[in-house]
Design a protein around this motif. Sequence first.
Motif, mmCIF file in Angstrom:
data_model
loop_
_atom_site.group_PDB
_atom_site.id
_atom_site.type_symbol
_atom_site.label_atom_id
_atom_site.label_comp_id
_atom_site.label_asym_id
_atom_site.label_seq_id
_atom_site.Cartn_x
_atom_site.Cartn_y
_atom_site.Cartn_z
ATOM 1 N N TRP A 126 -20.889 -6.890 -3.464
ATOM 2 C CA TRP A 126 -19.738 -6.985 -1.974
ATOM 3 C C TRP A 126 -19.003 -6.043 -2.304
ATOM 4 N N ASP A 127 -18.369 -5.296 -1.327
ATOM 5 C CA ASP A 127 -17.255 -4.139 -1.450
ATOM 6 C C ASP A 127 -16.400 -5.195 -0.854
ATOM 7 N N LYS A 128 -15.113 -5.865 -1.820
ATOM 8 C CA LYS A 128 -14.196 -6.331 -1.236
ATOM 9 C C LYS A 128 -12.462 -5.991 -0.592
ATOM 10 N N VAL A 129 -11.735 -5.844 0.396
ATOM 11 C CA VAL A 129 -11.287 -4.884 0.878
ATOM 12 C C VAL A 129 -10.032 -6.016 1.317
ATOM 13 N N ASP A 130 -9.146 -6.085 0.494
ATOM 14 C CA ASP A 130 -8.006 -7.175 0.912
ATOM 15 C C ASP A 130 -6.901 -6.098 1.945
ATOM 16 N N VAL A 131 -6.564 -7.028 2.680
ATOM 17 C CA VAL A 131 -5.403 -6.565 3.947
ATOM 18 C C VAL A 131 -3.935 -7.449 3.909
ATOM 19 N N SER A 132 -3.273 -7.059 4.095
ATOM 20 C CA SER A 132 -2.029 -7.093 4.173
ATOM 21 C C SER A 132 -1.195 -7.272 5.675
ATOM 22 N N ALA B 248 -2.196 -12.477 11.799
ATOM 23 C CA ALA B 248 -2.938 -11.617 11.377
ATOM 24 C C ALA B 248 -4.000 -12.014 11.517
ATOM 25 N N HIS B 249 -5.076 -13.105 12.046
ATOM 26 C CA HIS B 249 -6.213 -13.098 12.194
ATOM 27 C C HIS B 249 -6.981 -12.218 13.248
ATOM 28 N N SER B 250 -5.933 -12.023 14.391
ATOM 29 C CA SER B 250 -6.387 -11.061 15.295
ATOM 30 C C SER B 250 -6.098 -10.021 14.881
ATOM 31 N N VAL B 251 -5.390 -9.028 14.769
ATOM 32 C CA VAL B 251 -4.951 -8.348 14.341
ATOM 33 C C VAL B 251 -5.379 -7.538 13.281
ATOM 34 N N ILE B 252 -6.062 -8.366 12.228
ATOM 35 C CA ILE B 252 -6.987 -7.377 11.315
ATOM 36 C C ILE B 252 -7.973 -6.606 12.237
ATOM 37 N N GLN B 253 -8.732 -7.552 13.683
ATOM 38 C CA GLN B 253 -9.331 -7.249 14.544
ATOM 39 C C GLN B 253 -9.243 -5.654 15.873
ATOM 40 N N VAL B 254 -7.898 -6.418 15.395
ATOM 41 C CA VAL B 254 -7.110 -5.232 17.056
ATOM 42 C C VAL B 254 -7.933 -6.099 17.848
ATOM 43 N N ASP C 202 -2.488 -5.743 18.874
ATOM 44 C CA ASP C 202 -2.254 -5.699 17.880
ATOM 45 C C ASP C 202 -2.959 -4.013 16.854
ATOM 46 N N ALA C 203 -2.384 -3.065 17.880
ATOM 47 C CA ALA C 203 -2.293 -2.191 17.523
ATOM 48 C C ALA C 203 -2.462 -2.024 16.307
ATOM 49 N N GLU C 204 -1.697 -2.304 15.239
ATOM 50 C CA GLU C 204 -1.028 -2.150 13.308
ATOM 51 C C GLU C 204 -2.547 -1.954 12.520
ATOM 52 N N GLY C 205 -3.098 -2.900 13.382
ATOM 53 C CA GLY C 205 -4.335 -2.965 12.504
ATOM 54 C C GLY C 205 -5.362 -2.075 12.621
ATOM 55 N N ALA C 206 -5.206 -1.150 13.886
ATOM 56 C CA ALA C 206 -6.286 0.070 13.963
ATOM 57 C C ALA C 206 -6.427 0.889 12.410
ATOM 58 N N ASP C 207 -5.484 0.801 11.635
ATOM 59 C CA ASP C 207 -5.929 1.292 10.563
ATOM 60 C C ASP C 207 -7.792 0.822 9.426
ATOM 61 N N VAL C 208 -7.705 -0.579 9.833
ATOM 62 C CA VAL C 208 -8.138 -1.038 9.310
ATOM 63 C C VAL C 208 -9.502 -0.795 9.538
ATOM 64 N N SER D 71 0.366 -1.242 -0.205
ATOM 65 C CA SER D 71 0.326 -0.038 -0.094
ATOM 66 C C SER D 71 0.640 1.293 -0.435
ATOM 67 N N LEU D 72 0.545 2.541 -0.627
ATOM 68 C CA LEU D 72 0.950 3.545 -0.730
ATOM 69 C C LEU D 72 0.028 4.485 0.133
ATOM 70 N N ASN D 73 -1.048 4.372 0.711
ATOM 71 C CA ASN D 73 -1.641 5.182 1.187
ATOM 72 C C ASN D 73 -1.217 4.726 2.808
ATOM 73 N N GLU D 74 -1.195 6.122 3.436
ATOM 74 C CA GLU D 74 -0.395 6.542 4.401
ATOM 75 C C GLU D 74 -1.328 6.322 5.663
ATOM 76 N N LYS D 75 -2.859 7.131 4.877
ATOM 77 C CA LYS D 75 -4.117 6.765 5.957
ATOM 78 C C LYS D 75 -3.907 5.329 6.578
ATOM 79 N N TYR D 76 -4.362 4.109 5.659
ATOM 80 C CA TYR D 76 -4.531 2.848 5.279
ATOM 81 C C TYR D 76 -3.467 1.987 4.702
ATOM 82 N N PRO D 77 -2.362 2.342 5.997
ATOM 83 C CA PRO D 77 -1.396 1.246 5.018
ATOM 84 C C PRO D 77 -1.081 -0.418 4.876
ATOM 85 N N HIS D 78 -2.365 -0.398 5.478
ATOM 86 C CA HIS D 78 -2.115 -2.116 5.602
ATOM 87 C C HIS D 78 -3.104 -2.355 4.980
ATOM 88 N N ILE D 79 -3.691 -1.943 3.852
ATOM 89 C CA ILE D 79 -5.024 -1.795 2.609
ATOM 90 C C ILE D 79 -4.132 -1.956 1.636
#
Length: 349
Positions: A305-311, A321-327, A333-339, A272-280
């Motif tokens: 469906w809107d499909k949003v892929d996260v890495s 990742a299964h927990s981080v995506i939910q925080v 799991d703070a790194e998932g906050a942008d999701v 991702s090149l988006n600073e606001k959502y670095p993991h999208i």
Amino acid sequence: MDNREVENGGGGVCSSETVNGGEDVFSCENSDTSSADHLVIMVHGILGSTTDWKFGAEQFVRRFPDKGFVHCSECNIGKLTLDGVDVMGERLSEEVLEVIKRKPDLKKISFVSHSVGGLVARYAIGRLYRPPRMENIEDLSAKACVEGFKGCTIAGLEPINFVTVATPHLGSRGNKQVPFLFGVTALEKAAFHVIHLIFKKTGRHLFLCDNDEGRPPLLKRMVEDDGELHFLSVLRSFKRRVAYSNVGYDHIVGWRTSSIRRNNELPKWEDSLNEKYPHIVYEEHCKACDCEQEELVTGLSRVSWDKVDVSFHRSRRKFAAHSVIQVKDQKLDAEGADVIQHMIDNFIV
């Protein structure tokens, strides 16, 4: 309602524990919640608890203090998540009705669910769906096929958002649907035969090996209207449906099943090149289609469906990742906050 009311700091967010152990989250400035007319039901995953969505719930209320009233579900905590998608869905539907009964000023409803909780929510809304009152049944059938048709309700409330996060919509049976089995055919076949010993009835549902009275597996029935359970019609009634998925390092739920795609539909993605959502790393807005391939994908693809892929492949917690995506844990799991932020920024209120 428990008398305990705690301000969680920053943004004036308060929470109250319900009699049965659920948690209501709302703005302290609107403690009577009279101005909040949008109910957001948050549902945790397998072996989870009401605290799993604590961070997400607080962020929702901070963003929508005068509109959002969040309820973190409690009816299927811990080992109760092994009782089967149908049993959990029935419990959740009853819990939602209780919340609505306590808050008569509510007008809208949305669901945000993690992992197996997404399947439970799909079952519950099928139970709670109310078609528009129309004398002409033929007209009803035609109207029910229109996405977001305003006459349809969820227990009397207008359905708005249906959000799933790392949910195994296609089940866990099949190649690489459960990543920790490493795609090894022998292990995947063995799991099919022993999953009920570990995850009980829920495991049978996930691996599509349930056979209640000779009927098709539950997940296959849940892509159609099944008698009094309007699984497909209710999905159509929401203004927006979105599936968040981990593209890798989710060892519980595979990318294909959580994003409702065939193997050849999985997109190529880059950092991702988006600073606001670095993991999208990829977003796709899929229109409803009428295609003829795998049964579950085909059924769920009848609605958009809107499909949003996260890495999280560069994250120090990528293997979680299964927990981080939910925080799930606010510190770990703070790194998932942008999701969560992305989810809120695109939420229809």
